[in-house]
Scaffold this active site. Structure first.
Site, short mmCIF file in Angstrom:
data_model
loop_
_atom_site.label_atom_id
_atom_site.label_comp_id
_atom_site.label_asym_id
_atom_site.label_seq_id
_atom_site.Cartn_x
_atom_site.Cartn_y
_atom_site.Cartn_z
N SER A 119 -12.66 81.51 46.74
CA SER A 119 -12.79 81.10 45.34
C SER A 119 -11.68 81.70 44.49
O SER A 119 -11.18 82.80 44.77
CB SER A 119 -14.14 81.62 44.83
N TYR A 143 -19.69 88.36 43.13
CA TYR A 143 -19.41 87.09 43.81
C TYR A 143 -17.95 87.05 44.29
O TYR A 143 -17.67 86.84 45.48
CB TYR A 143 -19.69 85.90 42.88
N LYS A 147 -16.13 87.19 48.18
CA LYS A 147 -15.17 86.20 48.69
C LYS A 147 -13.90 86.90 49.17
O LYS A 147 -13.32 86.53 50.20
CB LYS A 147 -14.86 85.16 47.61
#
Ligand code: UDP
Length: 327
Positions: A119, A143, A147
């Site tokens: 991402s 998050y 990643k």
């Protein structure tokens, strides 16, 4: 060729599955169906499995062996920034344990090629015009951290085993290729605006005092079908000889502000949307736009769909009209 797609019943994964099936590839979808739908895996074999569980590694290895898979695309992960801040352990556990199980299963089953959903969140709040892959990642939430760690895990697994991997750093994904594969979660700007309008509410713009031409945040919106095609290009790349890079941005190279997106939605709906201006959302960079040089030059991939294509397909899918099949 057989590809095992983990998270293939979700929004992005199912678009990739549909393209692979159309291309005549054998596809096995592995999904716990927590947010995905079995119907989306049409044309593929479906295995219901939560890849974060301790016994998932052996089960995955079994299915990789049994299907004769030669590649894996791994989508399954939690992907809400806000939730990741509130529940970091969930993200650290599921996103990392899931990927560890997938990589270990690939190594033990002798699967060589792995494509991983990364991402733009790995970049954090970069103060640059166009984000290149050379930028040092600096995620600002769990998050994005999971990643980035995922990308490191791919690199470690390549060193330890006979694996070849690619991480695709998605920018802002939206739109629909087929109405039955529409994004049913209301987590991102386009579905949030459409959902607000359906409920008779005004959508809220998170801040209009950014240092951008219209004061609202700028993002790089990429059509989900373009993104899905990037996965096919990544698979072809892994199956080829030359492999100079393991990380690619996926976006259009063009920025659109929140007000640009709302204007495009107004055009698609044929009615003017009048948003409410709210405060800034913490952690939002003013501008996040992708440099597409690497993926264009190395994978030969570039986006073909505009912001209007994106919002028109999202609107059509929501209304159940056939335009959404334009992919
Ligand atoms: N945004 C907004 N109102 C909303 C949801 C999002 O103004 O109700 C803005 C958000 O601040 C960002 C852009 O829309 O500038 C895209 O947000 P989204 O959450 O879709 O993706 P992100 O860029 O955070 O990954």
């Amino acid at each position: 060729m057989t590809t095992l797609v983990i998270g293939g019943a979700g929004y992005i994964g199912s678009h990739v599955v549909r393209l692979l099936v159309e291309r005549g590839e054998h596809v096995v979808v592995v999904d716990d169906l927590s947010t995905g739908f079995a119907e989306r895996a049409r044309g593929a074999d479906l295995v219901e499995l939560d890849v974060t569980l301790p016994d998932a590694q052996d089960k995955l290895a079994f299915h990789l062996h049994a299907s004769g898979a030669d590649s894996v695309i791994h989508f399954a992960a939690h992907k809400q920034v806000g939730e990741s801040v509130a529940k970091p352990e969930l993200y650290w556990h599921d996103n990392i344990a899931g990927l560890a199980n997938v990589l270990a299963a690939c190594a033990s089953a002798g699967v060589r090629d792995v494509v991983f959903s990364s991402s733009a969140a790995v970049y954090g709040v970069p103060d640059v015009d166009l984000v290149t892959e050379e930028l040092i990642p600096a995620p600002i939430n769990p998050y994005g951290e999971t990643k980035l760690v995922g990308e490191w895990m791919l690199a470690d697994a390549e060193r330890a085993h006979d694996l070849r991997t690619v991480a695709l750093r998605y920018f802002n994904v939206a739109g629909t290729g087929w109405p039955d594969l529409a994004d049913t979660q209301v987590m991102n700007l386009v579905p949030i605006v459409l959902d607000a309008l359906d409920k008779g509410k005004k959508p809220i713009v998170f801040g209009e005092d950014y240092d951008t031409p219209d004061g609202t945040c700028i993002r790089d919106y990429v059509h989900v079908v373009d993104l899905a095609e990037a996965h096919i290009s990544a698979l072809d790349y892994l199956r080829g000889e030359e492999r100079p890079y393991r990380v690619f941005n996926v976006g259009t190279g063009t920025g659109s502000s929140v007000l640009d997106v709302i204007a495009a939605l107004s055009r698609a709906l044929g009615e003017e949307i009048v948003p409410e201006i709210g405060p800034r959302r913490p952690g939002d960079p003013a501008k996040l736009v992708c440099s597409t040089d690497r993926i264009r030059e190395t994978l030969g991939w570039s986006s073909s769909k505009s912001l209007d294509d994106i919002v028109e397909s999202a609107v059509a899918a929501r209304r159940g009209t056939p335009e959404a099949t334009s992919a």
